[in-house]
Design an enzyme around this catalytic site. Sequence first.
Site, PDB file in Angstrom:
ATOM      1  N   LYS A 197       0.848  -1.193   0.000  1.00 45.22           N
ATOM      2  CA  LYS A 197       0.000   0.000   0.000  1.00 45.22           C
ATOM      3  C   LYS A 197       0.883   1.241   0.000  1.00 45.22           C
ATOM      4  CE  LYS A 197      -1.845   2.679   2.978  1.00 45.22           C
ATOM      5  NZ  LYS A 197      -1.642   3.942   2.212  1.00 45.22           N
ATOM      6  N   GLY A 250       7.192   4.664   8.316  1.00 46.66           N
ATOM      7  CA  GLY A 250       6.351   5.853   8.467  1.00 46.66           C
ATOM      8  C   GLY A 250       6.582   6.474   9.833  1.00 46.66           C
ATOM      9  N   SER A 251       5.580   7.177  10.309  1.00 52.28           N
ATOM     10  CA  SER A 251       5.747   7.925  11.556  1.00 52.28           C
ATOM     11  C   SER A 251       5.691   6.991  12.769  1.00 52.28           C
ATOM     12  CB  SER A 251       4.646   8.981  11.678  1.00 52.28           C
ATOM     13  OG  SER A 251       3.389   8.338  11.740  1.00 52.28           O
ATOM     14  N   THR A 252       6.293   7.452  13.849  1.00 57.30           N
ATOM     15  CA  THR A 252       6.303   6.659  15.078  1.00 57.30           C
ATOM     16  C   THR A 252       4.876   6.487  15.606  1.00 57.30           C
ATOM     17  OG1 THR A 252       8.579   7.162  15.623  1.00 57.30           O
ATOM     18  CG2 THR A 252       7.154   6.644  17.475  1.00 57.30           C
ATOM     19  N   GLY A 255       3.274   3.842  13.615  1.00 54.26           N
ATOM     20  CA  GLY A 255       3.950   2.575  13.968  1.00 54.26           C
ATOM     21  C   GLY A 255       3.382   1.982  15.247  1.00 54.26           C
ATOM     22  N   GLU A 272      10.164   0.845  10.546  1.00 52.98           N
ATOM     23  CA  GLU A 272      11.230   1.820  10.314  1.00 52.98           C
ATOM     24  C   GLU A 272      10.562   3.177  10.505  1.00 52.98           C
ATOM     25  OE1 GLU A 272      13.264   4.337   9.366  1.00 52.98           O
ATOM     26  OE2 GLU A 272      13.320   3.848   7.229  1.00 52.98           O
ATOM     27  N   CYS A 306      13.716  10.326   7.247  1.00 45.54           N
ATOM     28  CA  CYS A 306      13.650   9.842   8.624  1.00 45.54           C
ATOM     29  C   CYS A 306      14.992   9.994   9.338  1.00 45.54           C
ATOM     30  CB  CYS A 306      13.157   8.403   8.669  1.00 45.54           C
ATOM     31  SG  CYS A 306      14.099   7.316   7.608  1.00 45.54           S
ATOM     32  N   GLU A 403       9.921  15.188  15.864  1.00 42.27           N
ATOM     33  CA  GLU A 403      10.372  15.104  14.479  1.00 42.27           C
ATOM     34  C   GLU A 403       9.543  16.079  13.642  1.00 42.27           C
ATOM     35  OE1 GLU A 403       9.458  11.495  12.235  1.00 42.27           O
ATOM     36  OE2 GLU A 403      11.479  11.601  11.403  1.00 42.27           O
TER      37      GLU A 403
HETATM   38  P1  ADP Z   1       2.292  10.760   7.662  1.00 41.83           P
HETATM   39  O1  ADP Z   1       1.546  11.190   8.900  1.00 41.83           O
HETATM   40  O2  ADP Z   1       3.494  11.545   7.434  1.00 41.83           O
HETATM   41  O3  ADP Z   1       1.439  10.645   6.424  1.00 41.83           O
HETATM   42  P2  ADP Z   1       2.080   7.987   8.380  1.00 41.83           P
HETATM   43  O4  ADP Z   1       3.030   7.229   9.207  1.00 41.83           O
HETATM   44  O5  ADP Z   1       0.749   8.249   8.966  1.00 41.83           O
HETATM   45  O6  ADP Z   1       2.830   9.306   7.966  1.00 41.83           O
HETATM   46  O7  ADP Z   1       1.857   7.268   6.983  1.00 41.83           O
HETATM   47  C1  ADP Z   1       2.722   6.310   6.429  1.00 41.83           C
HETATM   48  C2  ADP Z   1       1.886   5.234   5.775  1.00 41.83           C
HETATM   49  O8  ADP Z   1       1.059   4.618   6.763  1.00 41.83           O
HETATM   50  C3  ADP Z   1       0.943   5.710   4.679  1.00 41.83           C
HETATM   51  O9  ADP Z   1       0.933   4.730   3.648  1.00 41.83           O
HETATM   52  C4  ADP Z   1      -0.391   5.760   5.389  1.00 41.83           C
HETATM   53  O10 ADP Z   1      -1.489   5.601   4.522  1.00 41.83           O
HETATM   54  C5  ADP Z   1      -0.284   4.587   6.313  1.00 41.83           C
HETATM   55  N1  ADP Z   1      -1.131   4.633   7.525  1.00 41.83           N
HETATM   56  C6  ADP Z   1      -1.524   5.722   8.219  1.00 41.83           C
HETATM   57  N2  ADP Z   1      -2.252   5.359   9.298  1.00 41.83           N
HETATM   58  C7  ADP Z   1      -2.323   3.998   9.294  1.00 41.83           C
HETATM   59  C8  ADP Z   1      -2.909   3.030  10.153  1.00 41.83           C
HETATM   60  N3  ADP Z   1      -3.562   3.374  11.247  1.00 41.83           N
HETATM   61  N4  ADP Z   1      -2.777   1.727   9.840  1.00 41.83           N
HETATM   62  C9  ADP Z   1      -2.089   1.358   8.747  1.00 41.83           C
HETATM   63  N5  ADP Z   1      -1.513   2.230   7.895  1.00 41.83           N
HETATM   64  C10 ADP Z   1      -1.612   3.532   8.154  1.00 41.83           C
END
Ligand code: ADP
Length: 501
Positions: A197, A250-252, A255, A272, A306, A403
């Site tokens: 995704k 992605g973001s902590t 995560g 990561e 990151c 961050e």
């Molecule tokens: P940002 O806030 O900078 O967009 P995210 O960590 O939220 O960073 O997003 C990174 C990825 O995680 C994207 O592909 C986003 O669609 C996906 N994402 C965001 N929230 C969720 C969630 N609760 N479960 C699974 N995937 C998610």
Amino acid sequence: MTVIDRPQSFALTEPVRGFLKKQHQLLIGGKWVPALSGKTFDVIDPSTGEVITKVAAADAADIDLAVAAARRAFDHGPWGKSKGLERAKLLWKLADKIDEHAEEMATLETLDNGKPIKMSRIADIPGSAENLRYNAGWAGKITGDTIPASLPGNFHSYTVREPVGVVGAIIPWNFPLAMAIAKIGPALAAGCTIVLKPAEQTPLTAIRLGEFIQEVGFPEGVINIVTGFGETAGVALVDHPGVDKVAFTGSTATGKAIVRACAATLKRVSLELGGKSPTVILPDADLAKAIPGASRSIFFNSGQVCAAGSRLFAHKKIFDEVVGGIAEEAKRLKVGPGLSPETEIGPLVSEEQFQRVTGYLAAGAKEGARVMVGGQSVGNRGYFVEPTILADTVRDMSVRQEEIFGPVLCAMSFDDEDLEKIAAEANDTTYGLAATIWTRDISAGHKLAKLLKAGSIRINGGGLDHAVPFGGYKQSGWGRENGKDGVELFTEVKAVSVNLS
Ligand code: ADP
């Protein structure tokens, strides 16, 4: 900072225009299909805020189909029985396709993410092809151990590393193609199948990659690409019982949400995540290299990295020279739309990211941080922010702790020769992704590397290497991507003991 004039529009090549005009669908089980709901969402050019194209918006029903396809391909398809060399050949072919279409891919990446075209050309696109080739080399070379048993008797014990199964890969928007490849390469080398995704902000190069995947002949269902939002498609993928492992970048905060969701089924998870990485410049450093290095480390990709070196620690003796030098670099950098060949700092990826970074700048100013250079947004169209250096930050300011994921550096000085004290300051963060040390003293460099709590330490510069493990201590993640550790992240260890007596 120089602002580049924006032409009204850039002449896009025929392949790019043709691609943008298509109805972008989901790659599931070897076929392009619309989202079952029929929904789509807009893809935005961050240099203008305008819609470039629309793509299918997957939700839980589409994820069901994609996971089922990946499951079939893993459990019953030819992939599950494939030899490493067969997988390697396909990965190489995919890498060659990326290279053949490098200019088109670079343009799509820049249009979608905003990053300077010269970076897409020299880093993102060729780096993605090389990463596939690197990981192709691991296919068929992932081995276990033979273990001298300790039980009394006569045992032959060994381990094998088997593919973990169906991988749900969720990636961010800062290096869209490179992040897709960072999951696909090692997962497929290990023999897994995958549902990928992409981030909703930047789906385009992943979709084009899907077309290459079909052209080179991966068996159906081995790689499925579903575009959609985190709250719908992402959540459904993480929750799906047919997924064996979630690989997330992605973001902590996200995560942590993923870990909570995976706890229900105890899926394998690798993460990561974010960072607030220190750049430490000791007084003996070669400043002709350290200054541009520290500048690149925070301003590259508009700070949307990151591992960005977002906290600078320079010794008092050299602090003014270092910060003055980085400020000069910041002023020299050309800010403009990514498609302009001279641009060095493109827009931030989205309105949301723009609000977030400018929000931090406002909070920093309110809390008393001193803006040494930058500090403002640029223009009234698109999501541009000036490269910024903040001084006089104190420990509990949000700009110092959190961050920002933008081109914003917090500069601090230290007046100490004691490496333990320097490391304690640099380690004073909940993150632990990366750290860079600049020094000519080989002993000090290694001692400091030992004291820093981060997964990736660079002494006197260097970048991300597909062959070198990368990942975080503390709240920067679980597991290591890249290198041998990176492929092993997509395996389970099976121990076999044979009683020979
Ligand atoms: P940002 O806030 O900078 O967009 P995210 O960590 O939220 O960073 O997003 C990174 C990825 O995680 C994207 O592909 C986003 O669609 C996906 N994402 C965001 N929230 C969720 C969630 N609760 N479960 C699974 N995937 C998610």
